[in-house]
Write a protein that holds these residues in place. Structure first.
Motif, PDB file in Angstrom:
ATOM      1  N   LYS A  77      -7.070  -6.171   5.018  1.00  0.00           N
ATOM      2  CA  LYS A  77      -6.846  -5.902   3.604  1.00  0.00           C
ATOM      3  C   LYS A  77      -8.076  -5.207   3.053  1.00  0.00           C
ATOM      4  CE  LYS A  77      -2.882  -8.080   3.574  1.00  0.00           C
ATOM      5  NZ  LYS A  77      -1.615  -7.378   3.398  1.00  0.00           N
ATOM      6  N   GLN A  78      -7.932  -3.961   2.654  1.00  0.00           N
ATOM      7  CA  GLN A  78      -9.059  -3.193   2.185  1.00  0.00           C
ATOM      8  C   GLN A  78      -8.709  -2.508   0.872  1.00  0.00           C
ATOM      9  OE1 GLN A  78     -10.393  -0.468   5.151  1.00  0.00           O
ATOM     10  NE2 GLN A  78     -10.310  -1.958   6.814  1.00  0.00           N
ATOM     11  N   GLY A  79      -9.751  -2.062   0.186  1.00  0.00           N
ATOM     12  CA  GLY A  79      -9.528  -1.304  -1.029  1.00  0.00           C
ATOM     13  C   GLY A  79      -9.340  -2.210  -2.223  1.00  0.00           C
ATOM     14  N   LEU A  80      -9.090  -1.587  -3.364  1.00  0.00           N
ATOM     15  CA  LEU A  80      -8.956  -2.332  -4.603  1.00  0.00           C
ATOM     16  C   LEU A  80      -7.615  -3.033  -4.726  1.00  0.00           C
ATOM     17  CD1 LEU A  80     -10.609   0.246  -7.028  1.00  0.00           C
ATOM     18  CD2 LEU A  80     -11.650  -1.772  -5.973  1.00  0.00           C
ATOM     19  N   LEU A  81      -6.592  -2.460  -4.110  1.00  0.00           N
ATOM     20  CA  LEU A  81      -5.270  -3.054  -4.174  1.00  0.00           C
ATOM     21  C   LEU A  81      -5.005  -3.837  -2.903  1.00  0.00           C
ATOM     22  CD1 LEU A  81      -3.246  -0.053  -5.632  1.00  0.00           C
ATOM     23  CD2 LEU A  81      -4.196  -1.998  -6.861  1.00  0.00           C
ATOM     24  N   ALA A  82      -4.510  -5.061  -3.050  1.00  0.00           N
ATOM     25  CA  ALA A  82      -4.236  -5.899  -1.886  1.00  0.00           C
ATOM     26  C   ALA A  82      -3.250  -5.200  -0.964  1.00  0.00           C
ATOM     27  CB  ALA A  82      -3.673  -7.253  -2.331  1.00  0.00           C
ATOM     28  N   GLY A  83      -3.600  -5.122   0.313  1.00  0.00           N
ATOM     29  CA  GLY A  83      -2.718  -4.502   1.277  1.00  0.00           C
ATOM     30  C   GLY A  83      -2.839  -2.996   1.348  1.00  0.00           C
ATOM     31  N   VAL A  85      -4.541   0.127   2.503  1.00  0.00           N
ATOM     32  CA  VAL A  85      -5.524   0.545   3.487  1.00  0.00           C
ATOM     33  C   VAL A  85      -6.010   1.942   3.131  1.00  0.00           C
ATOM     34  CG1 VAL A  85      -5.927   1.007   5.933  1.00  0.00           C
ATOM     35  CG2 VAL A  85      -4.381  -0.833   5.252  1.00  0.00           C
ATOM     36  N   PRO A  86      -7.310   2.181   3.076  1.00  0.00           N
ATOM     37  CA  PRO A  86      -7.802   3.526   2.793  1.00  0.00           C
ATOM     38  C   PRO A  86      -7.188   4.536   3.744  1.00  0.00           C
ATOM     39  CG  PRO A  86      -9.600   1.964   2.755  1.00  0.00           C
ATOM     40  CD  PRO A  86      -8.397   1.211   3.247  1.00  0.00           C
ATOM     41  N   GLY A  95      10.695   4.976   1.592  1.00  0.00           N
ATOM     42  CA  GLY A  95       9.910   3.796   1.923  1.00  0.00           C
ATOM     43  C   GLY A  95       8.909   4.002   3.044  1.00  0.00           C
ATOM     44  N   TRP A  96       8.622   5.254   3.398  1.00  0.00           N
ATOM     45  CA  TRP A  96       7.659   5.555   4.451  1.00  0.00           C
ATOM     46  C   TRP A  96       6.331   5.973   3.828  1.00  0.00           C
ATOM     47  CZ3 TRP A  96       8.326   6.288  10.015  1.00  0.00           C
ATOM     48  CH2 TRP A  96       9.538   5.769  10.477  1.00  0.00           C
ATOM     49  N   ARG A  97       5.242   5.581   4.485  1.00  0.00           N
ATOM     50  CA  ARG A  97       3.904   5.949   4.033  1.00  0.00           C
ATOM     51  C   ARG A  97       3.226   6.815   5.094  1.00  0.00           C
ATOM     52  NH1 ARG A  97       1.071   0.368   2.381  1.00  0.00           N
ATOM     53  NH2 ARG A  97       1.587  -0.121   4.535  1.00  0.00           N
ATOM     54  N   THR A  98       2.326   7.672   4.643  1.00  0.00           N
ATOM     55  CA  THR A  98       1.583   8.542   5.554  1.00  0.00           C
ATOM     56  C   THR A  98       0.135   8.081   5.632  1.00  0.00           C
ATOM     57  OG1 THR A  98       2.992  10.461   5.133  1.00  0.00           O
ATOM     58  CG2 THR A  98       0.782  10.899   6.000  1.00  0.00           C
ATOM     59  N   TYR A  99      -0.325   7.860   6.839  1.00  0.00           N
ATOM     60  CA  TYR A  99      -1.734   7.543   7.045  1.00  0.00           C
ATOM     61  C   TYR A  99      -2.455   8.815   7.453  1.00  0.00           C
ATOM     62  CZ  TYR A  99      -6.083   5.798   8.999  1.00  0.00           C
ATOM     63  OH  TYR A  99      -7.413   5.587   9.265  1.00  0.00           O
ATOM     64  N   ARG A 100      -3.588   9.092   6.799  1.00  0.00           N
ATOM     65  CA  ARG A 100      -4.470  10.185   7.195  1.00  0.00           C
ATOM     66  C   ARG A 100      -5.853   9.604   7.399  1.00  0.00           C
ATOM     67  NH1 ARG A 100      -8.410  13.682   5.660  1.00  0.00           N
ATOM     68  NH2 ARG A 100      -8.204  15.885   6.264  1.00  0.00           N
TER      69      ARG A 100
END
Length: 263
Positions: A77-83, A85-86, A95-100
């Motif tokens: 769990k990182q960043g200002l918002l729980a869950g 991830v930077p 409902g899909w997220r992109t990690y860069r």
């Protein structure tokens, strides 16, 4: 090149766009060998690798201890918002997220190495980053892990190409390292922890923005591998799941695997 690959395999521990261009596709049908001759796909170099590994006090680990940790690992769990991830975007309409990979993320794999060229991939929103420890076998090459308790796990291995050969330069392409057959024979065992002979169900080559990506499906164990190269590094993106996850979420796992891009 084969000699260089052999040397690396001892020290090396251990697809988000639907309109990609398929360059070639090879499928194993009726015991035919995909992507080349029987000799090309035969892991004839394994005995030499095993001897070298034994002499170095090394041993292959299972996929659980190498690229894919147990599902019980705590989510980071990182960043200002729980869950949050930077590097991970908000969910899209599906409902899909992109990690860069963040530009400022540490990890250069040794003094003198250039910064890692960022990569990106897409995952459903219940996937999250899990810890990578340098104590893990291959931990210095494993740059990232993600997991979903429901669907499966993934890992990103980023390895310096100088471990293959010293004459590949600083702008390496995957085709400079070898053919799909040579790449999977050399590095498949580092992902699944065992010989890949008879396990490669399919081998494809896709092109995105001028870069080639080698895509493989292995079974058993169930794993999808995407390989490419950029700068002075090789990238191995692996997606896996247990039998039930593979059966229920294969479509999602395949979409994750083919979404991988070096950006």
């Amino acid at each position: 090149m084969e000699t260089a690959l052999l040397r690396f395999r001892v020290s090396f521990s251990c697809h988000p766009h639907p309109h990609h261009k398929k360059i070639a596709a090879h499928h194993r049908v009726n015991n035919e060998i995909p992507g080349g001759s029987e000799d090309e796909w035969s892991p004839k170099v394994l005995s030499r690798r095993s001897l070298l590994a034994t002499a170095s006090g090394l041993s292959l680990a299972s996929s659980t201890s190498l690229a894919f940790p147990g599902e019980g690992l705590a989510v980071v769990k990182q960043g200002l918002l729980a869950g949050r991830v930077p590097g991970l975007s908000e969910p899209d309409d599906e409902g899909w997220r992109t990690y860069r990979r963040p530009d400022e993320k540490s990890g250069g794999h040794g003094v003198g190495w250039s910064p890692i060229i960022p990569y990106a991939f897409s995952v459903p929103q219940d996937w999250n980053e899990v810890p990578v420890s340098i104590a893990d076998l291959g931990g210095t090459e494993i740059d990232l892990r993600f997991a979903s308790p429901k669907e499966g796990r993934l890992s990103v291995i980023v390895a310096p190409v100088l471990r293959f050969a010293d004459n590949l330069g600083d702008n390496v392409k995957i085709e400079n390292i070898g053919t799909p057959a040579k790449v999977i024979n050399a590095f498949g065992p580092e992902v699944i922890g065992e010989n890949v002979e008879g396990k490669v169900l399919s081998s494809n080559v896709a092109e995105h923005d001028g870069r080639l990506y080698y895509q493989f499906e292995l079974e058993p164990p169930h794993v999808l591998i995407t390989a490419t190269a950029a700068g002075n590094r090789l990238y191995l993106f692996s997606v896996t799941g247990n039998g039930l996850q593979w059966k229920r979420y294969y479509k999602d796992l395949k979409k994750i695997a083919t979404s991988f891009r070096v950006v």
